[in-house]
Design a protein around this motif. Structure first.
Motif, PDB file in Angstrom:
ATOM      1  N   GLY A   1      44.782 -50.564  -3.689  1.00  0.00           N
ATOM      2  CA  GLY A   1      44.889 -51.225  -4.983  1.00  0.00           C
ATOM      3  C   GLY A   1      43.733 -50.882  -5.902  1.00  0.00           C
ATOM      4  O   GLY A   1      43.926 -50.610  -7.094  1.00  0.00           O
ATOM      5  N   LEU A   2      42.515 -50.856  -5.346  1.00  0.00           N
ATOM      6  CA  LEU A   2      41.345 -50.509  -6.149  1.00  0.00           C
ATOM      7  C   LEU A   2      41.428 -49.072  -6.663  1.00  0.00           C
ATOM      8  O   LEU A   2      41.066 -48.787  -7.807  1.00  0.00           O
ATOM      9  CB  LEU A   2      40.074 -50.689  -5.311  1.00  0.00           C
ATOM     10  N   SER A   3      41.906 -48.167  -5.809  1.00  0.00           N
ATOM     11  CA  SER A   3      42.025 -46.769  -6.229  1.00  0.00           C
ATOM     12  C   SER A   3      43.030 -46.614  -7.361  1.00  0.00           C
ATOM     13  O   SER A   3      42.792 -45.863  -8.314  1.00  0.00           O
ATOM     14  CB  SER A   3      42.448 -45.895  -5.039  1.00  0.00           C
ATOM     15  N   PHE A   4      44.137 -47.342  -7.282  1.00  0.00           N
ATOM     16  CA  PHE A   4      45.140 -47.244  -8.344  1.00  0.00           C
ATOM     17  C   PHE A   4      44.652 -47.907  -9.629  1.00  0.00           C
ATOM     18  O   PHE A   4      44.941 -47.431 -10.728  1.00  0.00           O
ATOM     19  CB  PHE A   4      46.460 -47.846  -7.870  1.00  0.00           C
ATOM     20  N   VAL A   5      43.904 -49.011  -9.499  1.00  0.00           N
ATOM     21  CA  VAL A   5      43.292 -49.634 -10.682  1.00  0.00           C
ATOM     22  C   VAL A   5      42.298 -48.660 -11.307  1.00  0.00           C
ATOM     23  O   VAL A   5      42.249 -48.487 -12.537  1.00  0.00           O
ATOM     24  CB  VAL A   5      42.596 -50.958 -10.306  1.00  0.00           C
ATOM     25  N   ASP A   6      41.504 -48.006 -10.454  1.00  0.00           N
ATOM     26  CA  ASP A   6      40.551 -47.009 -10.925  1.00  0.00           C
ATOM     27  C   ASP A   6      41.263 -45.856 -11.627  1.00  0.00           C
ATOM     28  O   ASP A   6      40.798 -45.328 -12.649  1.00  0.00           O
ATOM     29  CB  ASP A   6      39.756 -46.481  -9.731  1.00  0.00           C
ATOM     30  N   LEU A   7      42.415 -45.462 -11.096  1.00  0.00           N
ATOM     31  CA  LEU A   7      43.215 -44.385 -11.692  1.00  0.00           C
ATOM     32  C   LEU A   7      43.665 -44.757 -13.105  1.00  0.00           C
ATOM     33  O   LEU A   7      43.526 -43.966 -14.050  1.00  0.00           O
ATOM     34  CB  LEU A   7      44.423 -44.097 -10.814  1.00  0.00           C
ATOM     35  N   VAL A   8      44.182 -45.964 -13.261  1.00  0.00           N
ATOM     36  CA  VAL A   8      44.641 -46.424 -14.579  1.00  0.00           C
ATOM     37  C   VAL A   8      43.458 -46.541 -15.541  1.00  0.00           C
ATOM     38  O   VAL A   8      43.527 -46.105 -16.703  1.00  0.00           O
ATOM     39  CB  VAL A   8      45.368 -47.775 -14.441  1.00  0.00           C
ATOM     40  N   PHE A   9      42.356 -47.107 -15.047  1.00  0.00           N
ATOM     41  CA  PHE A   9      41.148 -47.258 -15.862  1.00  0.00           C
ATOM     42  C   PHE A   9      40.664 -45.896 -16.362  1.00  0.00           C
ATOM     43  O   PHE A   9      40.368 -45.719 -17.555  1.00  0.00           O
ATOM     44  CB  PHE A   9      40.062 -47.948 -15.027  1.00  0.00           C
ATOM     45  N   THR A  10      40.600 -44.926 -15.449  1.00  0.00           N
ATOM     46  CA  THR A  10      40.122 -43.590 -15.809  1.00  0.00           C
ATOM     47  C   THR A  10      41.062 -42.910 -16.793  1.00  0.00           C
ATOM     48  O   THR A  10      40.623 -42.238 -17.733  1.00  0.00           O
ATOM     49  CB  THR A  10      39.981 -42.729 -14.535  1.00  0.00           C
ATOM     50  N   PHE A  11      42.363 -43.085 -16.594  1.00  0.00           N
ATOM     51  CA  PHE A  11      43.347 -42.455 -17.470  1.00  0.00           C
ATOM     52  C   PHE A  11      43.158 -42.893 -18.921  1.00  0.00           C
ATOM     53  O   PHE A  11      43.257 -42.084 -19.847  1.00  0.00           O
ATOM     54  CB  PHE A  11      44.753 -42.808 -16.992  1.00  0.00           C
ATOM     55  N   PHE A  12      42.864 -44.183 -19.128  1.00  0.00           N
ATOM     56  CA  PHE A  12      42.773 -44.700 -20.485  1.00  0.00           C
ATOM     57  C   PHE A  12      41.366 -44.645 -21.071  1.00  0.00           C
ATOM     58  O   PHE A  12      41.207 -44.637 -22.298  1.00  0.00           O
ATOM     59  CB  PHE A  12      43.279 -46.145 -20.529  1.00  0.00           C
ATOM     60  N   VAL A  13      40.333 -44.612 -20.219  1.00  0.00           N
ATOM     61  CA  VAL A  13      38.962 -44.756 -20.715  1.00  0.00           C
ATOM     62  C   VAL A  13      38.178 -43.451 -20.710  1.00  0.00           C
ATOM     63  O   VAL A  13      37.359 -43.202 -21.606  1.00  0.00           O
ATOM     64  CB  VAL A  13      38.208 -45.824 -19.884  1.00  0.00           C
ATOM     65  N   LEU A  14      38.434 -42.569 -19.725  1.00  0.00           N
ATOM     66  CA  LEU A  14      37.582 -41.398 -19.541  1.00  0.00           C
ATOM     67  C   LEU A  14      38.173 -40.177 -20.247  1.00  0.00           C
ATOM     68  O   LEU A  14      39.200 -39.637 -19.825  1.00  0.00           O
ATOM     69  CB  LEU A  14      37.424 -41.113 -18.050  1.00  0.00           C
ATOM     70  N   PRO A  15      37.523 -39.687 -21.321  1.00  0.00           N
ATOM     71  CA  PRO A  15      38.014 -38.477 -21.993  1.00  0.00           C
ATOM     72  C   PRO A  15      37.563 -37.227 -21.247  1.00  0.00           C
ATOM     73  O   PRO A  15      36.715 -37.292 -20.355  1.00  0.00           O
ATOM     74  CB  PRO A  15      37.348 -38.559 -23.371  1.00  0.00           C
ATOM     75  N   GLU A  16      38.125 -36.097 -21.610  1.00  0.00           N
ATOM     76  CA  GLU A  16      37.713 -34.825 -21.016  1.00  0.00           C
ATOM     77  C   GLU A  16      36.306 -34.465 -21.487  1.00  0.00           C
ATOM     78  O   GLU A  16      35.932 -34.717 -22.630  1.00  0.00           O
ATOM     79  CB  GLU A  16      38.698 -33.717 -21.395  1.00  0.00           C
ATOM     80  N   SER A  17      35.501 -33.883 -20.584  1.00  0.00           N
ATOM     81  CA  SER A  17      34.120 -33.542 -20.923  1.00  0.00           C
ATOM     82  C   SER A  17      33.910 -32.046 -21.134  1.00  0.00           C
ATOM     83  O   SER A  17      32.903 -31.642 -21.728  1.00  0.00           O
ATOM     84  CB  SER A  17      33.185 -34.013 -19.799  1.00  0.00           C
ATOM     85  N   LEU A  18      34.824 -31.213 -20.638  1.00  0.00           N
ATOM     86  CA  LEU A  18      34.648 -29.762 -20.718  1.00  0.00           C
ATOM     87  C   LEU A  18      35.556 -29.181 -21.798  1.00  0.00           C
ATOM     88  O   LEU A  18      36.778 -29.148 -21.652  1.00  0.00           O
ATOM     89  CB  LEU A  18      34.955 -29.118 -19.354  1.00  0.00           C
ATOM     90  N   ASP A  19      34.946 -28.710 -22.880  1.00  0.00           N
ATOM     91  CA  ASP A  19      35.723 -28.139 -23.977  1.00  0.00           C
ATOM     92  C   ASP A  19      36.454 -26.879 -23.527  1.00  0.00           C
ATOM     93  O   ASP A  19      36.011 -26.172 -22.612  1.00  0.00           O
ATOM     94  CB  ASP A  19      34.804 -27.801 -25.154  1.00  0.00           C
ATOM     95  N   ALA A  20      37.549 -26.580 -24.217  1.00  0.00           N
ATOM     96  CA  ALA A  20      38.370 -25.423 -23.852  1.00  0.00           C
ATOM     97  C   ALA A  20      37.573 -24.118 -23.907  1.00  0.00           C
ATOM     98  O   ALA A  20      37.759 -23.231 -23.069  1.00  0.00           O
ATOM     99  CB  ALA A  20      39.586 -25.341 -24.775  1.00  0.00           C
ATOM    100  N   GLU A  21      36.656 -24.006 -24.866  1.00  0.00           N
ATOM    101  CA  GLU A  21      35.911 -22.752 -25.009  1.00  0.00           C
ATOM    102  C   GLU A  21      34.878 -22.548 -23.902  1.00  0.00           C
ATOM    103  O   GLU A  21      34.331 -21.454 -23.736  1.00  0.00           O
ATOM    104  CB  GLU A  21      35.216 -22.680 -26.374  1.00  0.00           C
ATOM    105  N   HIS A  22      34.575 -23.616 -23.139  1.00  0.00           N
ATOM    106  CA  HIS A  22      33.598 -23.513 -22.060  1.00  0.00           C
ATOM    107  C   HIS A  22      34.251 -23.381 -20.683  1.00  0.00           C
ATOM    108  O   HIS A  22      33.553 -23.446 -19.660  1.00  0.00           O
ATOM    109  CB  HIS A  22      32.678 -24.740 -22.064  1.00  0.00           C
ATOM    110  N   ARG A  23      35.557 -23.199 -20.645  1.00  0.00           N
ATOM    111  CA  ARG A  23      36.242 -23.125 -19.350  1.00  0.00           C
ATOM    112  C   ARG A  23      36.254 -21.689 -18.830  1.00  0.00           C
ATOM    113  O   ARG A  23      36.054 -20.743 -19.571  1.00  0.00           O
ATOM    114  CB  ARG A  23      37.657 -23.694 -19.477  1.00  0.00           C
TER     115      ARG A  23
END
Length: 408
Positions: free
Chosen positions: A171-193
């Motif tokens: 349950g905690l992992s799935f809550v963490d999954l939902v939290f991350t999906f809505f709160v955590l943006p991508e950190s690596l720009d396309a030009e740096h991949r």
């Protein structure tokens, strides 16, 4: 600045909840295996060791792959996939009717155990190079806090039902999954991949690729030796304290909680205070030297109370040196290879989890047995101290070539 702080808090929450889930399951898994083995403690111990080995082997093989994928597709999708995998793993463990299900869960858990290394890469993306060691320390503090709280809650829930901690962890992992999906943006720009290549998406290929960078090649040996030496406490703490001090579960639990507190204080607070003042290079030298003294101290003590001053001293040991080593290596690697670096470090850490247990427990077992020329319960700790000294020698050699004593 405020955006970076919020993103840092979000990724630390991911790591903490992930570690909390692992901590919930940790004290219960051996008992669940024993139940499936119909109370046969000997067979249960062997099975637990095999499942632990499978977990570490999967991380060793796949961490560089997931790191390389995060360099290609970004950190966010890899973290989300890892959280989903961990949730499914705990569902399997919670509903497992037999050992086959447990084995499948451990394979998934090891394969998906990428959130720590990818979280490190995420923080490297959003943190200035000169502050990365401090950010890596925060990851360690979140890990340590989960280590403190998880087993306690797991023990309470396990007393109700052995399957319950796994279901709560799911349950905690799935809550963490939902939290991350809505709160955590991508950190690596396309030009740096970076384009994905199978040639570097494996442990040997990743090390070969990263060996192009002098600072990484110089410190990688220091890192793996120190991680290997540090495994001695994890592998022999219960065995040593039971034999030497006749401790029971209560005393052992209190001492492990103290280790967790030391970890949180050291990597969560002291790293942020000390590294800007003495620099990463001096922190590495100090940490390795203190760790060598610390391990020799553990091997020498004769009374249980003596372990606590040594635990306190541990805040100046590898707890400080590890994020400093990681910080220097991270600064040497471009943005589009941070995932590969963290994956390689995770792979090496997993390798010490595979190689360390038979060596450290074997040393302890031999030197408390009638076959030994003399009884020396602290033999494994003394050997660990020697390995830390070797790592210190390599670090001094590397640092000496780079004017090591200048503040980092």
């Amino acid at each position: 600045m405020e955006t970076t702080r919020l993103r840092t808090i979000a990724v630390l929450a991911v790591v903490y909840i992930d570690m909390l889930g692992i901590g919930l399951a940790y004290p219960i898994l051996p008992k669940l295996i024993e139940q499936f083995e119909h109370g046969n403690v000997s067979r249960a111990s062997i099975t637990f060791g095999l499942l632990s080995g499978v977990y570490s082997l999967m991380q060793f093989l796949l961490a560089p792959l997931l790191g390389a994928l995060s360099d290609k597709f970004g950190r966010r999708p890899i973290i989300l996939i890892a959280l989903l995998g961990m949730g499914l793993n705990y569902v399997l463990l919670g509903l497992a009717p037999n050992l086959l299900w447990l084995a499948a869960g451990r394979v998934i858990s090891g394969a998906m155990g990428a959130s720590f290394s990818t979280a490190n890469a995420y923080l490297a993306d959003i943190t200035p190079p000169e502050k990365r060691a401090q950010s890596f320390g925060l990851i360690g503090a979140a890990f340590g806090f989960g280590f403190i709280t998880g087993p306690v809650l797991g023990g309470i829930l396990g007393a109700i039902d052995l399957h319950l901690p796994f279901l709560v962890a799911a349950g905690l992992s799935f809550v963490d999954l939902v939290f991350t999906f809505f709160v955590l943006p991508e950190s690596l720009d396309a030009e740096h991949r970076k384009e994905f290549a199978w040639s570097r998406a494996n442990p040997l290929g990743a090390l070969r690729e990263l060996g192009r960078y002098g600072d990484v090649a110089g410190l990688m040996a220091v890192y793996i030796l120190a991680m290997f030496a540090n495994r001695v406490s994890e592998m022999t703490w219960v065995l040593f304290s039971t034999y030497r001090f006749h401790w029971g579960p209560k005393e052992i639990g209190i001492s492990l909680a103290a280790v967790g507190v030391m970890f949180v204080v050291g990597q969560g607070f002291l790293v942020r205070l000390l590294l800007p003042r003495i620099g990463e290079r001096r922190a590495i030298v100090m940490g390795l030297l203190v760790s060598a003294v610390l391990m020799a101290g553990y091997g020498t003590i004769t009374q249980g109370w003596m372990i606590y001053p040594l635990i306190a001293l541990g805040v100046f040991g590898w707890v400080i040196a590890q994020p400093a080593v990681m910080g220097i290596m991270s600064k040497a690697v471009p943005a589009n290879e941070q995932g590969l670096l963290q994956g390689a470090l995770a792979s090496l850490t997993s390798l010490t989890s595979i190689v360390g247990p038979p060596i450290w427990t074997g040393l302890f077992g031999y030197f408390v047995s009638p076959a030994a020329p003399f009884i020396l319960p602290g033999a494994a700790f003394f050997a660990s101290s020697a390995v830390f000294l070797i790592a210190l020698g390599l670090a001094l050699r590397w640092l000496g070539a780079r004017a090591a004593l200048a503040p980092g």
